[in-house]
Design a protein around this motif. Structure first.
Motif, PDB file in Angstrom:
ATOM      1  N   GLY A 122       0.827  -1.221   0.000  1.00 57.32           N
ATOM      2  CA  GLY A 122       0.000   0.000   0.000  1.00 57.32           C
ATOM      3  C   GLY A 122       0.854   1.260   0.000  1.00 57.32           C
ATOM      4  O   GLY A 122       0.447   2.304  -0.524  1.00 57.32           O
ATOM      5  N   VAL A 123       2.063   1.168   0.555  1.00 56.70           N
ATOM      6  CA  VAL A 123       2.949   2.337   0.629  1.00 56.70           C
ATOM      7  C   VAL A 123       3.596   2.626  -0.724  1.00 56.70           C
ATOM      8  O   VAL A 123       3.628   3.765  -1.186  1.00 56.70           O
ATOM      9  CB  VAL A 123       4.060   2.113   1.702  1.00 56.70           C
ATOM     10  CG1 VAL A 123       5.121   3.214   1.644  1.00 56.70           C
ATOM     11  CG2 VAL A 123       3.447   2.041   3.103  1.00 56.70           C
ATOM     12  N   ALA A 124       4.136   1.558  -1.373  1.00 53.91           N
ATOM     13  CA  ALA A 124       4.916   1.807  -2.606  1.00 53.91           C
ATOM     14  C   ALA A 124       4.708   0.747  -3.683  1.00 53.91           C
ATOM     15  O   ALA A 124       5.519   0.608  -4.579  1.00 53.91           O
ATOM     16  CB  ALA A 124       6.400   1.894  -2.246  1.00 53.91           C
ATOM     17  N   GLY A 125       3.664  -0.035  -3.563  1.00 61.81           N
ATOM     18  CA  GLY A 125       3.392  -1.035  -4.600  1.00 61.81           C
ATOM     19  C   GLY A 125       4.111  -2.355  -4.356  1.00 61.81           C
ATOM     20  O   GLY A 125       4.906  -2.486  -3.422  1.00 61.81           O
ATOM     21  N   GLU A 126       3.867  -3.314  -5.245  1.00 64.82           N
ATOM     22  CA  GLU A 126       4.367  -4.680  -5.007  1.00 64.82           C
ATOM     23  C   GLU A 126       5.877  -4.826  -5.114  1.00 64.82           C
ATOM     24  O   GLU A 126       6.438  -5.833  -4.670  1.00 64.82           O
ATOM     25  CB  GLU A 126       3.663  -5.672  -5.942  1.00 64.82           C
ATOM     26  CG  GLU A 126       2.274  -6.009  -5.436  1.00 64.82           C
ATOM     27  CD  GLU A 126       1.596  -7.114  -6.226  1.00 64.82           C
ATOM     28  OE1 GLU A 126       2.158  -7.541  -7.256  1.00 64.82           O
ATOM     29  OE2 GLU A 126       0.512  -7.531  -5.810  1.00 64.82           O
ATOM     30  N   THR A 127       6.555  -3.836  -5.688  1.00 61.57           N
ATOM     31  CA  THR A 127       8.032  -3.929  -5.730  1.00 61.57           C
ATOM     32  C   THR A 127       8.616  -3.762  -4.324  1.00 61.57           C
ATOM     33  O   THR A 127       9.741  -4.177  -4.070  1.00 61.57           O
ATOM     34  CB  THR A 127       8.638  -2.841  -6.644  1.00 61.57           C
ATOM     35  OG1 THR A 127       8.075  -1.590  -6.264  1.00 61.57           O
ATOM     36  CG2 THR A 127       8.341  -3.136  -8.110  1.00 61.57           C
ATOM     37  N   LYS A 128       7.860  -3.171  -3.429  1.00 63.30           N
ATOM     38  CA  LYS A 128       8.352  -3.014  -2.044  1.00 63.30           C
ATOM     39  C   LYS A 128       7.997  -4.285  -1.260  1.00 63.30           C
ATOM     40  O   LYS A 128       7.094  -4.291  -0.424  1.00 63.30           O
ATOM     41  CB  LYS A 128       7.709  -1.772  -1.404  1.00 63.30           C
ATOM     42  CG  LYS A 128       8.337  -1.344  -0.073  1.00 63.30           C
ATOM     43  CD  LYS A 128       7.740  -0.015   0.379  1.00 63.30           C
ATOM     44  CE  LYS A 128       8.120   0.363   1.812  1.00 63.30           C
ATOM     45  NZ  LYS A 128       9.523   0.718   1.989  1.00 63.30           N
ATOM     46  N   HIS A 129       8.730  -5.362  -1.596  1.00 64.22           N
ATOM     47  CA  HIS A 129       8.365  -6.650  -0.982  1.00 64.22           C
ATOM     48  C   HIS A 129       9.539  -7.345  -0.295  1.00 64.22           C
ATOM     49  O   HIS A 129       9.387  -8.382   0.312  1.00 64.22           O
ATOM     50  CB  HIS A 129       7.778  -7.593  -2.051  1.00 64.22           C
ATOM     51  CG  HIS A 129       8.785  -8.032  -3.054  1.00 64.22           C
ATOM     52  ND1 HIS A 129       8.923  -7.425  -4.271  1.00 64.22           N
ATOM     53  CD2 HIS A 129       9.738  -8.989  -3.003  1.00 64.22           C
ATOM     54  CE1 HIS A 129       9.910  -7.999  -4.937  1.00 64.22           C
ATOM     55  NE2 HIS A 129      10.431  -8.948  -4.182  1.00 64.22           N
ATOM     56  N   GLU A 130      10.742  -6.781  -0.404  1.00 66.52           N
ATOM     57  CA  GLU A 130      11.914  -7.476   0.167  1.00 66.52           C
ATOM     58  C   GLU A 130      11.853  -7.543   1.690  1.00 66.52           C
ATOM     59  O   GLU A 130      11.358  -6.619   2.344  1.00 66.52           O
ATOM     60  CB  GLU A 130      13.205  -6.739  -0.228  1.00 66.52           C
ATOM     61  CG  GLU A 130      13.691  -7.107  -1.604  1.00 66.52           C
ATOM     62  CD  GLU A 130      15.020  -6.444  -1.944  1.00 66.52           C
ATOM     63  OE1 GLU A 130      15.393  -6.520  -3.132  1.00 66.52           O
ATOM     64  OE2 GLU A 130      15.668  -5.834  -1.059  1.00 66.52           O
ATOM     65  N   ILE A 131      12.357  -8.638   2.196  1.00 65.80           N
ATOM     66  CA  ILE A 131      12.466  -8.798   3.657  1.00 65.80           C
ATOM     67  C   ILE A 131      13.945  -8.959   3.977  1.00 65.80           C
ATOM     68  O   ILE A 131      14.623  -9.807   3.373  1.00 65.80           O
ATOM     69  CB  ILE A 131      11.743 -10.082   4.160  1.00 65.80           C
ATOM     70  CG1 ILE A 131      10.353 -10.254   3.541  1.00 65.80           C
ATOM     71  CG2 ILE A 131      11.721 -10.121   5.684  1.00 65.80           C
ATOM     72  CD1 ILE A 131       9.247  -9.473   4.136  1.00 65.80           C
TER      73      ILE A 131
END
Ligand SMILES: Cc1ncc(COP(=O)(O)O)c(C=O)c1O
Length: 396
Positions: A122-131
Motif C-alpha cells: 500500500g505504501v509503494a506497490g508490489e516492488t516493495k516486498h523485500e524482507i
C-alpha cells in the motif's frame, strides 16, 4: 506401557523428524521433570523456553480446566471473551498496537511477514516486498519463516525458498544503509537476542540503526521475541532493554504456559492495511489457549518475574564464570536473563548427554553452544545444583 514399548512405537509409527533423547517423560512439578522409570531431572531447558512458570502450575491447570469446561472452540466467525481479554492485557503492557492470534511461533512469523508486505504494498506497490533478515537467525520451519531463517542447514532439500529475502550480517550496522531501500524493502526482521543461532544478543547501536533506517525508508521493523520475550531476558519484552519499539512483535513459546499459541502485536499503521479475510486461522484466538495465556501473563506481571529472572540470570552467569576459570574449554558465556548460551571449543552433544545422565536437562543452540532456558522460577539452590552437575560432567 513400558518405557521400551513407547520408544518402540515411536520408531514404528512416527515420521523420523525428531532426534529424541532415550527418555520418556511422564510428569513435571515446578522445575523438576520425572520420567516413566521414576527418575528425577532438574529442567534447565524448560521445553525450549516454553515452561517459564514451571510445570504443574496451579493457575495454569485451573485456567485450562475452567475454559475447557466452558467453551473450547467456536471459530473466528464469532466473538469470545478470552481473546479480547488477552489482547488488552498484552497491548496494555507493550506498546499501542493491535493483536493477531495464531497457534505457533512459525505462524506468528508468517503473519508478521504477510502483514508487513500488505502494508508495504500500500505504501509503494508490489516492488516493495523485500524482507531483510540476519545471519544465524532462526524464525521457524514453515516456508516464509524458513526463508528468513538465515542458516543454510535448515534449507537443505527444501529449496527454493521464498523470493525477496536479503540476508545481512548480524550486529553489523555498516551494511544496513545500503540495503534498506524505500522502494524495495517491506520489512526487517530481527531477534533482539538470537536463540537457536547461538544465544547472541543484538547490540543497541545495531538495533538503533535499524530503527532509524526503517523510519526513514518506511520499512516495517519486526522483532521476533518468540524465544526471548515474556520475561526470559529479564524484561517483560526484550525490546524494553533499549527502549527501541518494533512495528510488529511476534510472541509464542511461553505465552500459553505449554499450550500452543502465537501472537503478533502490530502498530496501528500496519493494522490499518489489513482487511477482514486477508489472513486467518481456524484455531487462532482459541478460547482455551487465550484464557491460559492471560493467566500466564498476569502471573508474570503480578509476581514481577522479569526482575526475578534478571537476578537469577546474573547469579547463574557468575557461577558459570567461576566454572570457566577451571575449564578453559568453556569459551564464552552469552545471553541475557535466563536465556543463557555457553560456548565450548567442541560439540556439546556429550555434555548434554552427561548432564542428562546426572539428572540435568539442558539443550543446544548450534553445535558448540549449550543452551539453558530454565523455568524463570528457578531459585539459587536449583542454579547451584545445575552448576554442580555441569562441573562434574566437565571434570569427567
Ligand atoms: C526466535 C524464534 N522464532 C520462531 C520460532 C518458531 O517457533 P515454533 O517452533 O513455535 O514454530 C522459534 C522456535 O524455536 C524461535 O526460537
Amino acid at each position: 506401557m513400558t518405557t521400551a514399548q513407547i520408544m518402540e512405537l515411536d520408531q514404528q509409527y512416527l515420521a523420523p523428524i525428531y532426534k529424541r533423547a532415550p527418555i520418556v517423560f511422564d510428569r513435571g512439578v515446578g522445575v523438576y521433570l520425572y520420567d516413566t522409570d521414576g527418575n528425577k531431572y532438574l529442567d534447565f531447558l524448560g521445553g525450549i523456553a516454553v515452561n517459564s512458570l514451571g510445570h504443574a502450575v496451579p493457575e495454569i491447570i485451573g485456567a485450562v480446566a475452567q475454559q475447557a469446561a466452558r467453551l473450547m472452540h467456536v471459530s473466528n466467525l464469532y466473538h469470545t471473551e478470552p481473546y479480547a481479554v488477552l489482547a488488552k492485557l498484552l497491548v496494555d503492557h507493550a506498546f499501542p498496537s493491535k493483536a493477531f492470534f495464531c497457534n505457533s511461533g512459525s505462524e506468528a512469523i508468517e503473519a508478521a511477514l504477510k502483514f508487513s508486505r500488505k502494508w508495504a504494498c500500500g505504501v509503494a506497490g508490489e516492488t516493495k516486498h523485500e524482507i531483510i533478515a540476519f545471519d544465524h537467525s532462526f524464525h521457524g520451519r514453515t516456508y516464509g519463516a524458513l526463508s528468513v531463517t538465515a542458516q543454510t542447514k535448515y534449507h537443505e532439500g527444501f529449496k527454493p525458498m521464498l523470493p525477496g529475502v536479503v540476508v545481512l550480517p548480524f550486529n553489523d550496522a555498516s551494511t544496513l544503509d545500503a540495503a534498506i531501500s524505500a522502494e524495495r524493502t517491506a520489512a526487517v526482521i530481527v531477534e533482539p537476542v538470537q536463540g537457536e543461532g547461538g544465544i547472541n544478543p543484538a547490540q543497541v547501536e545495531f538495533l538503533q540503526t535499524i530503527r532509524r533506517l526503517c523510519d526513514d525508508r518506511k520499512t516495517a521493523l519486526i522483532f521476533d521475541e518468540i524465544q526471548c520475550g515474556l520475561c526470559r531476558t529479564g524484561k517483560l519484552f526484550a525490546y524494553q532493554h533499549h527502549g527501541i519499539e518494533p512495528d510488529l512483535l511476534t510472541l509464542a513459546k511461553p505465552l500459553g504456559g505449554g499450550l500452543p499459541i502465537g501472537a503478533v502485536l502490530m502498530k496501528s499503521h500496519i493494522a490499518e492495511a489489513l482487511t477482514p479475510g486477508c489472513h486467518g486461522s481456524t484455531f487462532g484466538a482459541n478460547p482455551v489457549a487465550c484464557h491460559v495465556a492471560a493467566a500466564v501473563l498476569r502471573k508474570m506481571i503480578d509476581e514481577n518475574l522479569a526482575d526475578r529472572t534478571r537476578a537469577a540470570g546474573e547469579y547463574f552467569r557468575a557461577g558459570l564464570r567461576r566454572l570457566q576459570e577451571t575449564h578453559p574449554d568453556l569459551k564464552a558465556i552469552r545471553g541475557l536473563g535466563l536465556l543463557v548460551g555457553v560456548e565450548f571449543d567442541r560439540k556439546v552433544d556429550d555434555i548434554i548427554a552427561g548432564c542428562r545422565a546426572k539428572g540435568l536437562i539442558v539443550g543446544s543452540a548450534g553445535e558448540n553452544v549449550l543452551r539453558c532456558a530454565p523455568p524463570l522460577i528457578v531459585e539459587h539452590a536449583h542454579i547451584d545444583e545445575a552448576l554442580r552437575i555441569l562441573g562434574e560432567v566437565l571434570a569427567a
